[in-house]
Design an enzyme around this catalytic site. Sequence first.
Site, mmCIF file in Angstrom:
data_model
loop_
_atom_site.group_PDB
_atom_site.id
_atom_site.type_symbol
_atom_site.label_atom_id
_atom_site.label_comp_id
_atom_site.label_asym_id
_atom_site.label_seq_id
_atom_site.Cartn_x
_atom_site.Cartn_y
_atom_site.Cartn_z
ATOM 1 N N ASN A 1 0.863 -1.196 -0.099
ATOM 2 C CA ASN A 1 -0.045 0.036 0.023
ATOM 3 C C ASN A 1 1.009 1.311 0.101
ATOM 4 O O ASN A 1 1.462 1.540 1.057
ATOM 5 C CB ASN A 1 -0.793 0.049 1.270
ATOM 6 C CG ASN A 1 -1.808 1.028 1.292
ATOM 7 O OD1 ASN A 1 -1.775 2.073 0.438
ATOM 8 N ND2 ASN A 1 -2.688 1.369 2.581
ATOM 9 N N LYS B 1 0.107 4.338 -0.398
ATOM 10 C CA LYS B 1 -0.555 5.530 0.110
ATOM 11 C C LYS B 1 -0.326 6.650 -0.810
ATOM 12 O O LYS B 1 -0.425 6.321 -2.224
ATOM 13 C CB LYS B 1 -0.128 5.665 1.524
ATOM 14 C CG LYS B 1 -0.061 4.305 2.448
ATOM 15 C CD LYS B 1 -0.408 4.642 3.676
ATOM 16 C CE LYS B 1 -0.550 3.471 4.596
ATOM 17 N NZ LYS B 1 -0.395 3.510 5.970
ATOM 18 N N HIS C 1 -9.644 0.938 5.041
ATOM 19 C CA HIS C 1 -8.458 1.027 5.799
ATOM 20 C C HIS C 1 -8.899 2.139 6.953
ATOM 21 O O HIS C 1 -9.570 2.946 6.748
ATOM 22 C CB HIS C 1 -7.535 1.682 4.775
ATOM 23 C CG HIS C 1 -6.193 1.712 5.138
ATOM 24 N ND1 HIS C 1 -5.575 2.771 5.899
ATOM 25 C CD2 HIS C 1 -5.360 0.792 5.123
ATOM 26 C CE1 HIS C 1 -4.521 2.392 6.541
ATOM 27 N NE2 HIS C 1 -4.024 1.486 5.752
ATOM 28 N N GLU D 1 -7.021 4.576 7.822
ATOM 29 C CA GLU D 1 -6.867 5.952 7.636
ATOM 30 C C GLU D 1 -8.231 6.567 6.908
ATOM 31 O O GLU D 1 -8.726 7.796 7.127
ATOM 32 C CB GLU D 1 -5.845 6.206 6.567
ATOM 33 C CG GLU D 1 -4.378 5.835 7.337
ATOM 34 C CD GLU D 1 -3.290 5.482 6.568
ATOM 35 O OE1 GLU D 1 -3.425 5.347 5.551
ATOM 36 O OE2 GLU D 1 -2.191 5.019 7.347
ATOM 37 N N GLU E 1 -5.454 -5.552 10.633
ATOM 38 C CA GLU E 1 -4.588 -4.261 10.816
ATOM 39 C C GLU E 1 -4.655 -3.526 12.289
ATOM 40 O O GLU E 1 -5.692 -2.479 12.083
ATOM 41 C CB GLU E 1 -4.564 -3.256 9.746
ATOM 42 C CG GLU E 1 -4.173 -3.800 8.446
ATOM 43 C CD GLU E 1 -3.417 -2.746 7.510
ATOM 44 O OE1 GLU E 1 -2.300 -2.709 7.153
ATOM 45 O OE2 GLU E 1 -4.328 -1.880 7.168
ATOM 46 N N GLY F 1 2.120 2.026 11.137
ATOM 47 C CA GLY F 1 3.123 3.153 10.872
ATOM 48 C C GLY F 1 4.018 3.443 12.284
ATOM 49 O O GLY F 1 4.423 4.560 12.585
ATOM 50 N N SER G 1 2.985 -2.308 10.272
ATOM 51 C CA SER G 1 4.442 -2.169 10.560
ATOM 52 C C SER G 1 5.169 -3.376 10.256
ATOM 53 O O SER G 1 6.073 -3.999 11.048
ATOM 54 C CB SER G 1 5.132 -2.004 12.218
ATOM 55 O OG SER G 1 4.361 -0.487 12.449
ATOM 56 N N GLY H 1 2.649 -1.245 4.521
ATOM 57 C CA GLY H 1 2.472 0.227 4.007
ATOM 58 C C GLY H 1 3.953 0.716 3.717
ATOM 59 O O GLY H 1 4.802 0.589 2.606
ATOM 60 N N GLY H 2 4.607 1.467 5.027
ATOM 61 C CA GLY H 2 5.595 2.257 4.715
ATOM 62 C C GLY H 2 6.940 1.424 4.163
ATOM 63 O O GLY H 2 7.521 2.050 3.074
HETATM 64 P P1 PGA Z 1 2.589 0.245 7.710
HETATM 65 O O1 PGA Z 1 1.169 0.633 7.218
HETATM 66 O O2 PGA Z 1 2.973 -0.849 7.092
HETATM 67 O O3 PGA Z 1 3.212 1.420 7.375
HETATM 68 O O4 PGA Z 1 2.553 0.179 9.227
HETATM 69 C C1 PGA Z 1 0.180 -0.920 6.728
HETATM 70 C C2 PGA Z 1 -0.982 -0.106 6.309
HETATM 71 O O5 PGA Z 1 -1.549 1.109 6.848
HETATM 72 O O6 PGA Z 1 -1.781 -0.814 5.461
#
Ligand code: PGA
Length: 239
Positions: free
Chosen positions: A10, A12, A88, A90, A158, A164, A200, A221-222
């Site tokens: 992802n 983002k 998600h 967010e 998640e 994050g 994470s 994500g990151g």
């Molecule tokens: P992250 O994000 O791996 O940066 O923690 C995961 C996500 O938001 O799907």
Amino acid sequence: MANKRIVIGNLKMSMSTSDVNAYLKDISKLENKQVVICPTSLYIPYFVKHGFYVGIQNVYKENNGAYTGEVSPSQAYTMGIRYALVGHSERRNYFKETNELINEKVKACLNNKLKVVLCIGESAEEKSMLRTNRVLKKQLMTCLDGIKDIKNIFIAYEPIWAIGTNVTPTNDEIRTVVSYIKQVVYDLTNEDVAVLYGGSVNDKNINTLNKIDNIAGFLVGGASTDYKKFKTIIEEVTK
Ligand code: PGA
């Protein structure tokens, strides 16, 4: 039997156009059958052109109409997109998406041949109040209301406090929650649902997380925005 775990990246709202070009050059070297990339919508055609399975980070619940700024599931499908992230945290947090709206989006995706990655998870506060199971059950019951077509849905567990933050639950905690999720979905649909873990996931912890036996892969994500880290994760998960 071949390992069928998948890795979903992802990205983002990250990357400039030159970042994307550099990333594509690197990532194109990887075996991509078990990888799905969810770029910022504008960049999706580049990834489709490079032969990746591509997911869209958000779609609307309607197929067309006067909904300024939105993209429909049918438009996404015709652009070569095969997956959609839905729910998600967010989007739930910043865009106030409710479980009811998410349920409509899940249905719209399935009706338009998009596989759904339905994200659920508890907040730190809910966890500390021992409400994880209750929260997840509510999310699943509402988001999956009226849906039987579970083979085209992945649930991404998640925990919000793990996104994050560089903090992850232990393998035992994840295994326990994932089996709870599977049980709730089984009670609803009589089917075994595929569950991913996200929050994470990185190149340092993937070796440990990949030992969890009841998951179907990871939502990253990151670390997916960094080619070297993402490559390590993909190689570990798909080996
Ligand atoms: P992250 O994000 O791996 O940066 O923690 C995961 C996500 O938001 O799907």
